[in-house]
Write an enzyme that holds these catalytic residues in place. Structure first.
Site, PDB file in Angstrom:
ATOM      1  N   ASP A 192     -12.395  10.053  -6.590  1.00 24.71           N
ATOM      2  CA  ASP A 192     -11.928   8.890  -7.367  1.00 24.71           C
ATOM      3  C   ASP A 192     -12.341   9.141  -8.814  1.00 24.71           C
ATOM      4  OD1 ASP A 192     -12.113   5.259  -6.817  1.00 24.71           O
ATOM      5  OD2 ASP A 192     -11.092   6.477  -8.350  1.00 24.71           O
ATOM      6  N   GLU A 201      -2.245   9.169 -10.887  1.00 28.31           N
ATOM      7  CA  GLU A 201      -1.776   7.959 -11.567  1.00 28.31           C
ATOM      8  C   GLU A 201      -1.661   8.169 -13.080  1.00 28.31           C
ATOM      9  OE1 GLU A 201      -4.554   4.933 -10.264  1.00 28.31           O
ATOM     10  OE2 GLU A 201      -4.801   6.053  -8.399  1.00 28.31           O
ATOM     11  N   ARG A 244       0.862  -1.201   0.000  1.00 25.41           N
ATOM     12  CA  ARG A 244       0.000   0.000   0.000  1.00 25.41           C
ATOM     13  C   ARG A 244       0.889   1.238   0.000  1.00 25.41           C
ATOM     14  NH1 ARG A 244      -4.752   0.498  -1.550  1.00 25.41           N
ATOM     15  NH2 ARG A 244      -5.731  -0.940  -0.079  1.00 25.41           N
ATOM     16  N   ARG A 275       1.491  -6.714 -10.055  1.00 25.42           N
ATOM     17  CA  ARG A 275       2.044  -6.122  -8.819  1.00 25.42           C
ATOM     18  C   ARG A 275       2.252  -7.150  -7.708  1.00 25.42           C
ATOM     19  NH1 ARG A 275      -2.773  -2.619  -5.868  1.00 25.42           N
ATOM     20  NH2 ARG A 275      -4.498  -4.064  -6.255  1.00 25.42           N
ATOM     21  N   HIS A 283       0.467   3.565 -10.525  1.00 24.72           N
ATOM     22  CA  HIS A 283      -0.508   4.008  -9.504  1.00 24.72           C
ATOM     23  C   HIS A 283       0.203   4.762  -8.361  1.00 24.72           C
ATOM     24  CE1 HIS A 283      -3.651   3.641  -6.440  1.00 24.72           C
ATOM     25  NE2 HIS A 283      -4.440   2.984  -7.240  1.00 24.72           N
TER      26      HIS A 283
HETATM   27  O1  TA6 Z   1      -6.865   4.151  -8.580  1.00 21.26           O
HETATM   28  C1  TA6 Z   1      -7.964   4.361  -7.736  1.00 21.26           C
HETATM   29  C2  TA6 Z   1      -8.490   3.021  -7.251  1.00 21.26           C
HETATM   30  O2  TA6 Z   1      -9.037   2.281  -8.310  1.00 21.26           O
HETATM   31  C3  TA6 Z   1      -9.500   3.271  -6.152  1.00 21.26           C
HETATM   32  O3  TA6 Z   1     -10.814   3.043  -6.589  1.00 21.26           O
HETATM   33  C4  TA6 Z   1      -9.058   2.313  -5.042  1.00 21.26           C
HETATM   34  O4  TA6 Z   1      -9.651   1.041  -5.202  1.00 21.26           O
HETATM   35  C5  TA6 Z   1      -7.555   2.310  -5.271  1.00 21.26           C
HETATM   36  O5  TA6 Z   1      -7.427   2.238  -6.687  1.00 21.26           O
HETATM   37  C6  TA6 Z   1      -6.786   1.270  -4.499  1.00 21.26           C
HETATM   38  O6  TA6 Z   1      -6.902   0.039  -5.094  1.00 21.26           O
HETATM   39  P1  TA6 Z   1      -6.115  -1.211  -4.389  1.00 21.26           P
HETATM   40  O7  TA6 Z   1      -6.470  -2.396  -5.226  1.00 21.26           O
HETATM   41  O8  TA6 Z   1      -4.662  -0.872  -4.445  1.00 21.26           O
HETATM   42  O9  TA6 Z   1      -6.619  -1.262  -2.988  1.00 21.26           O
END
Ligand code: TA6
Length: 277
Positions: free
Chosen positions: A196, A253, A59, A84, A153
């Site tokens: 978002d 991103e 994260r 990933r 991301h």
């Molecule tokens: O990029 C935004 C997003 O799609 C959010 O909707 C949220 O789900 C975030 O990515 C985090 O995703 P993850 O799979 O890393 O928890």
């Protein structure tokens, strides 16, 4: 200087230091989870609740979302693809005092075929100096046409979500994932709630204005920019996040998502890149 380090649980990463910056890149997912220029605070955010262990998505840093961005049609498949969470190979290209360049590669395997049937070559070149550069190249080595959506991301470390502004997306169309509605961005973006959004047809520099510094994001091979902050409720309930995580992070991103997905014929390749400075 590059040092390969392995934690007791087997999590392995490259520890990089040169004249400009230091960085840490996990072999899992070719995932850079630390980048800090000397005499500055870290530029990438890493959750205090993120556990560095094999098979668990990190994260923070810059997760590589590939070969799809978001939730796939098949709910049995992982959000943001499988790249990933799988181990990548690496090759040190340059290890000089003023710049470090490493290329990571993910090969198709029986494991990848459980997620996605295609043959491919996927590489990520990471350049560390006073700027941070990533170039994600997909080559279609199959005999079929493939369509990919992807994202670098990036989780940026910020002073306070209430005091930052994002410029460069003015006038751009975006899809609001929270309401499933489409809009046009009016002015710079400031934050007061969960955000978002997938911006489309973006081909210019994005700027993140933080009270401590302005970060410029130069993308290439990218038509989408995703802007995400989970705010309080999602910070509290999402994995590897703390209730107050939303205050100190913002995702901007570099992507090709939704209608900006890329279709590759056999033999074709595409590079998604960003330069953060
Ligand atoms: O990029 C935004 C997003 O799609 C959010 O909707 C949220 O789900 C975030 O990515 C985090 O995703 P993850 O799979 O890393 O928890």
């Amino acid at each position: 200087m590059i040092t390969l380090r392995t934690l007791d649980n087997g999590f392995t990463y490259l520890d990089i230091r040169n004249d400009h910056a230091c960085a840490k890149i996990a072999l899992q997912g070719a995932h850079i989870f630390h980048y800090q220029r000397h005499d500055e605070s870290p530029l990438l955010w890493l959750s205090d609740a993120s556990i560095l262990q094999p098979g668990t998505a990190i994260r923070g840093g810059i997760p590589i979302c590939w070969p799809w961005f978001g939730m796939p049609d098949d709910p049995a498949l992982p959000q943001h693809g499988f790249a990933r969470v799988l181990p990548w190979d690496y090759e040190i290209v340059t290890d000089h005092n003023d710049v470090t360049v490493i290329v990571f590669r993910l090969q198709p395997s029986t494991q990848t075929k459980t997620f996605w049937p295609y043959r491919f070559e996927l590489s990520l070149q990471i350049t560390v100096n006073d700027q941070l550069g990533l170039k994600l190249t997909t080559a279609n080595t199959d005999v079929e046409i493939m369509t990919i959506s992807s994202a670098l991301h990036t989780y940026f470390a910020i002073t306070d979500i209430h005091s930052v502004k994002v410029l460069g997306l003015e006038g751009k169309p975006y899809w609001d994932a929270l309401s499933d509605t489409n809009h046009i961005q009016a002015g710079g973006i400031m934050f007061s709630a969960e955000t978002d959004r997938v911006y489309q047809h973006v081909d210019n520099t994005i700027k993140l204005l933080d009270p401590k510094r302005t970060i410029s994001i130069d993308n290439n091979g990218s038509s989408s920019v995703v802007v995400w902050n989970p705010w309080i409720e999602k910070s509290t309930r999402m994995s590897a996040m703390m209730p107050d995580s939303y205050l100190s992070m913002l995702c901007i991103e570099t992507a090709n998502a939704r209608e900006d997905s890329i279709t590759l014929s056999p033999g074709q390749s595409h590079t998604l890149g960003t330069r953060i400075h």
